[in-house]
Design a protein around this motif. Structure first.
Motif, PDB file in Angstrom:
ATOM      1  N   ASP A 262      -6.255  40.453  30.535  1.00  0.00           N
ATOM      2  CA  ASP A 262      -5.944  39.797  29.264  1.00  0.00           C
ATOM      3  C   ASP A 262      -6.227  38.309  29.457  1.00  0.00           C
ATOM      4  O   ASP A 262      -5.371  37.566  29.957  1.00  0.00           O
ATOM      5  CB  ASP A 262      -4.475  40.034  28.899  1.00  0.00           C
ATOM      6  CG  ASP A 262      -4.073  39.423  27.554  1.00  0.00           C
ATOM      7  OD1 ASP A 262      -4.786  38.526  27.072  1.00  0.00           O
ATOM      8  OD2 ASP A 262      -3.040  39.839  26.998  1.00  0.00           O
TER       9      ASP A 262
ATOM     10  N   ALA B 137      -6.294  35.744  27.543  1.00  0.00           N
ATOM     11  CA  ALA B 137      -5.374  34.825  26.881  1.00  0.00           C
ATOM     12  C   ALA B 137      -4.052  34.727  27.646  1.00  0.00           C
ATOM     13  O   ALA B 137      -3.498  33.636  27.822  1.00  0.00           O
ATOM     14  CB  ALA B 137      -5.124  35.274  25.444  1.00  0.00           C
TER      15      ALA B 137
ATOM     16  N   THR C  36      10.751  39.091  22.925  1.00  0.00           N
ATOM     17  CA  THR C  36       9.401  39.219  22.406  1.00  0.00           C
ATOM     18  C   THR C  36       8.883  40.619  22.693  1.00  0.00           C
ATOM     19  O   THR C  36       9.296  41.238  23.667  1.00  0.00           O
ATOM     20  CB  THR C  36       8.454  38.169  23.034  1.00  0.00           C
ATOM     21  OG1 THR C  36       7.146  38.322  22.455  1.00  0.00           O
ATOM     22  CG2 THR C  36       8.362  38.332  24.543  1.00  0.00           C
TER      23      THR C  36
ATOM     24  N   HIS D 198       5.603  41.049  23.043  1.00  0.00           N
ATOM     25  CA  HIS D 198       4.309  40.842  23.701  1.00  0.00           C
ATOM     26  C   HIS D 198       4.309  39.467  24.358  1.00  0.00           C
ATOM     27  O   HIS D 198       4.536  38.458  23.691  1.00  0.00           O
ATOM     28  CB  HIS D 198       3.167  40.945  22.687  1.00  0.00           C
ATOM     29  CG  HIS D 198       1.828  41.178  23.310  1.00  0.00           C
ATOM     30  ND1 HIS D 198       1.278  40.313  24.224  1.00  0.00           N
ATOM     31  CD2 HIS D 198       0.918  42.168  23.154  1.00  0.00           C
ATOM     32  CE1 HIS D 198       0.092  40.750  24.599  1.00  0.00           C
ATOM     33  NE2 HIS D 198      -0.149  41.894  23.977  1.00  0.00           N
TER      34      HIS D 198
ATOM     35  N   THR E 238       1.897  37.605  25.675  1.00  0.00           N
ATOM     36  CA  THR E 238       0.804  36.672  25.430  1.00  0.00           C
ATOM     37  C   THR E 238       1.091  35.713  24.277  1.00  0.00           C
ATOM     38  O   THR E 238       1.027  34.483  24.472  1.00  0.00           O
ATOM     39  CB  THR E 238      -0.513  37.432  25.190  1.00  0.00           C
ATOM     40  OG1 THR E 238      -0.767  38.294  26.295  1.00  0.00           O
ATOM     41  CG2 THR E 238      -1.677  36.468  25.033  1.00  0.00           C
ATOM     42  N   PRO E 239       1.407  36.184  23.067  1.00  0.00           N
ATOM     43  CA  PRO E 239       1.692  35.228  21.985  1.00  0.00           C
ATOM     44  C   PRO E 239       2.950  34.413  22.227  1.00  0.00           C
ATOM     45  O   PRO E 239       3.027  33.256  21.796  1.00  0.00           O
ATOM     46  CB  PRO E 239       1.826  36.117  20.742  1.00  0.00           C
ATOM     47  CG  PRO E 239       2.105  37.480  21.258  1.00  0.00           C
ATOM     48  CD  PRO E 239       1.411  37.581  22.575  1.00  0.00           C
TER      49      PRO E 239
ATOM     50  N   ALA F 120       1.925  31.561  24.436  1.00  0.00           N
ATOM     51  CA  ALA F 120       1.087  30.650  23.659  1.00  0.00           C
ATOM     52  C   ALA F 120       1.947  29.795  22.728  1.00  0.00           C
ATOM     53  O   ALA F 120       1.713  28.589  22.561  1.00  0.00           O
ATOM     54  CB  ALA F 120       0.063  31.431  22.853  1.00  0.00           C
ATOM     55  N   ASP F 121       2.962  30.417  22.110  1.00  0.00           N
ATOM     56  CA  ASP F 121       3.841  29.684  21.209  1.00  0.00           C
ATOM     57  C   ASP F 121       4.643  28.617  21.942  1.00  0.00           C
ATOM     58  O   ASP F 121       4.758  27.476  21.481  1.00  0.00           O
ATOM     59  CB  ASP F 121       4.797  30.649  20.508  1.00  0.00           C
ATOM     60  CG  ASP F 121       4.112  31.464  19.420  1.00  0.00           C
ATOM     61  OD1 ASP F 121       2.988  31.109  19.037  1.00  0.00           O
ATOM     62  OD2 ASP F 121       4.703  32.460  18.965  1.00  0.00           O
TER      63      ASP F 121
END
Length: 223
Positions: free
Chosen positions: A93, A95, A208, A210, A212-213, A216-217
């Motif tokens: 992944d 990201a 969360t 997931h 990854t987001p 990122a957040d």
């Protein structure tokens, strides 16, 4: 950086079903190997082996811990056997990898698996060299999460200040001891088997589905 995490200088991650989606289901492959091991050990059929495996997992934190306590098995023999699986279900992944690499400070793995297996997982995910160390079941003297001793050992051995650390974990119950010593906790609630077992909001700061987001957040687009 998200203000609530601006104090963090140590990022601690569980491995399985945290650094990759639960849909990859490596545990299905490990489950088969555990069943084979237990059948050979106890001379039982697959149904009984499955019942023993899951009972020990829930009662002792890992199937290994239950087998050691009740049957005196050699832990390395068990771990070598059950972790001899294909990693083909895992995918990189980009990201997520970029976000983890962008985290300011130290990055550690804390797993109920062993370092050899964790290294293979990280390599397949493209995360080799990203983490400073792997605190594994051997380092915990085979006493698995959520026993508090492993968390204390990690902090002591690697000079981790829990008040400046965050722990990411898919098994909610494994966050309770982290919160108790002052860590910020993130529940990766992504559908892991028994992931919500003993869940309680008192010891979960963030949730969360997931990673990854979420990363990122909190990084504010810096990844």
């Amino acid at each position: 950086m998200l203000p609530a995490l601006a104090h963090v200088d140590c990022w601690i991650f569980d491995l399985d079903n945290t650094l990759y989606p639960s849909k990859a289901d490596l545990f299905a492959l490990i489950d088969v190997k555990m069943g084979e091991f237990i059948q050979g050990l106890l001379g039982c059929d697959p149904v009984e082996a499955r019942a023993v495996q899951k009972r020990y997992f829930l009662e002792h934190g890992t199937t290994l811990s239950g087998l050691m306590r009740h049957h005196g098995i050699a832990p390395r023999d068990f771990l070598d056997y059950v972790h001899d699986i294909s990693m083909d279900r895992l995918e990189v992944d980009p990201a997520l990898n970029a976000a983890i690499a962008a985290l300011p400070g130290r990055r550690l793995i804390f797993t109920n698996g062993d370092a050899a297996y964790a290294g293979r997982v990280l390599d397949k995910l493209g995360l080799s060299g990203v983490f400073e160390l792997i605190h594994d079941i051997h380092a915990c003297q085979y006493v698995p999460k959520p026993d508090p001793s492993g968390y204390a050992a990690l902090c002591s051995a690697y000079a981790v200040d829990p008040a400046r650390a965050v722990f990411f974990e898919d098994m909610a119950r494994n966050l309770r001891p982290a919160k108790a010593i002052g860590m910020t906790t993130v529940w990766v609630n992504n559908g892991s088997e028994s992931g919500a077992h003993e869940h309680h909001p008192d010891f979960i700061d963030f949730e969360t589905d997931h990673l990854t987001p979420f990363l990122a957040d909190i990084l504010g687009g810096r990844a």
